[in-house]
Design a protein around this motif. Structure first.
Motif, PDB file in Angstrom:
ATOM      1  N   GLY A  62       0.878  -1.168   0.000  1.00 22.25           N
ATOM      2  CA  GLY A  62       0.000   0.000   0.000  1.00 22.25           C
ATOM      3  C   GLY A  62       0.911   1.212   0.000  1.00 22.25           C
ATOM      4  N   THR A  63       0.678   2.150   0.909  1.00 26.11           N
ATOM      5  CA  THR A  63       1.613   3.266   1.051  1.00 26.11           C
ATOM      6  C   THR A  63       2.989   2.716   1.366  1.00 26.11           C
ATOM      7  OG1 THR A  63      -0.114   4.765   1.796  1.00 26.11           O
ATOM      8  CG2 THR A  63       2.148   5.344   2.389  1.00 26.11           C
ATOM      9  N   GLY A  64       3.044   1.742   2.261  1.00 23.11           N
ATOM     10  CA  GLY A  64       4.271   1.025   2.589  1.00 23.11           C
ATOM     11  C   GLY A  64       4.143  -0.411   2.117  1.00 23.11           C
ATOM     12  N   GLY A  69       9.818   0.976   6.772  1.00 22.41           N
ATOM     13  CA  GLY A  69       9.473   2.383   6.635  1.00 22.41           C
ATOM     14  C   GLY A  69       9.993   2.965   5.339  1.00 22.41           C
ATOM     15  N   HIS A  70       9.459   4.122   5.003  1.00 22.57           N
ATOM     16  CA  HIS A  70       9.761   4.714   3.692  1.00 22.57           C
ATOM     17  C   HIS A  70      11.203   5.178   3.547  1.00 22.57           C
ATOM     18  CE1 HIS A  70       8.811   8.258   6.106  1.00 22.57           C
ATOM     19  NE2 HIS A  70       9.323   9.013   5.154  1.00 22.57           N
ATOM     20  N   LEU A  71      11.907   5.430   4.633  1.00 20.78           N
ATOM     21  CA  LEU A  71      13.292   5.887   4.515  1.00 20.78           C
ATOM     22  C   LEU A  71      14.284   4.736   4.354  1.00 20.78           C
ATOM     23  CD1 LEU A  71      13.338   8.782   7.143  1.00 20.78           C
ATOM     24  CD2 LEU A  71      13.133   8.945   4.648  1.00 20.78           C
ATOM     25  N   LEU A  72      13.993   3.579   4.946  1.00 18.46           N
ATOM     26  CA  LEU A  72      14.918   2.455   4.876  1.00 18.46           C
ATOM     27  C   LEU A  72      14.538   1.406   3.845  1.00 18.46           C
ATOM     28  CD1 LEU A  72      15.707   1.797   8.652  1.00 18.46           C
ATOM     29  CD2 LEU A  72      17.153   2.887   6.939  1.00 18.46           C
ATOM     30  N   GLY A  73      13.341   1.430   3.370  1.00 19.21           N
ATOM     31  CA  GLY A  73      12.977   0.361   2.452  1.00 19.21           C
ATOM     32  C   GLY A  73      11.590   0.485   1.905  1.00 19.21           C
TER      33      GLY A  73
END
Length: 189
Positions: free
Chosen positions: A29-31, A50-54
């Protein structure tokens, strides 16, 4: 009453496989995250950092990767990402800098649909990440031919991507049953 405190991954597994049945849930989804459970009630996961690490293969990752490619195309060939600019009500690519610095991850992820159907390479890459994570979870849990359920807005709303993910999983885990979860993962709560 018996009360169980868990998280959204627990409710997702329950929605897909009940309280105790083994299986692997692939969410994009978003993530994105892949979580599985075996017959011994052991769980394992891949992704969901999470969006910063993966969150490779997520709506956020697809949109950000697509935006980066659009900017490279603009720099190299002078082709402005006009469809994205129109969608965001921007006049020129320079305004994307301010927009992306102010946008939340959900806003960025909402652009995934602008790139998925038009970029076969990006779609294949996203499908590969999700299938590889599914294969890793199956290995961690000793599941050879698991039941796999796909969930999340990206996989539910983009049929071509869902089909690619299904095919990649079936190639990596022959004999697996792969289905799309038709209820919301929250129903598992």
């Amino acid at each position: 009453a018996e009360v169980f405190v868990g998280n959204d991954l627990d409710s997702g597994l329950a929605a897909a496989f009940g309280v105790s049945q083994p299986g692997i849930l692939v969410i994009s989804g978003t993530g994105s995250v892949v979580i599985g459970r075996n017959a011994k009630d052991e769980t394992a996961r891949a992704g969901g950092w999470g969006h910063l690490l993966g969150d490779h293969g997520s709506g956020y990752w697809i949109a950000l990767t697509g935006l980066r490619a659009a900017i490279r195309e603009y720099d190299r060939r002078g082709r402005a990402p006009s469809r994205i600019l129109r969608r965001l009500c921007l006049n020129n690519p320079d305004q994307l800098v301010d927009w992306i610095q102010q946008a939340g991850k959900e806003e960025i992820a909402s652009l995934a649909g602008e790139f998925i159907d038009d970029d076969a390479g990006l779609m294949l890459q996203a499908a590969s990440f999700l299938a590889q994570d599914c294969h890793a979870v199956a290995g961690k849990l000793g599941l050879e031919r698991p039941h796999v359920a796909l969930a999340g807005g990206v996989l539910k709303n983009h049929r071509k991507l869902g089909i690619l993910v299904i095919n990649r999983i079936r190639t990596m885990l022959p004999g697996s049953k792969v289905t799309v979860l038709h209820c919301d993962t929250a129903e598992g709560a």
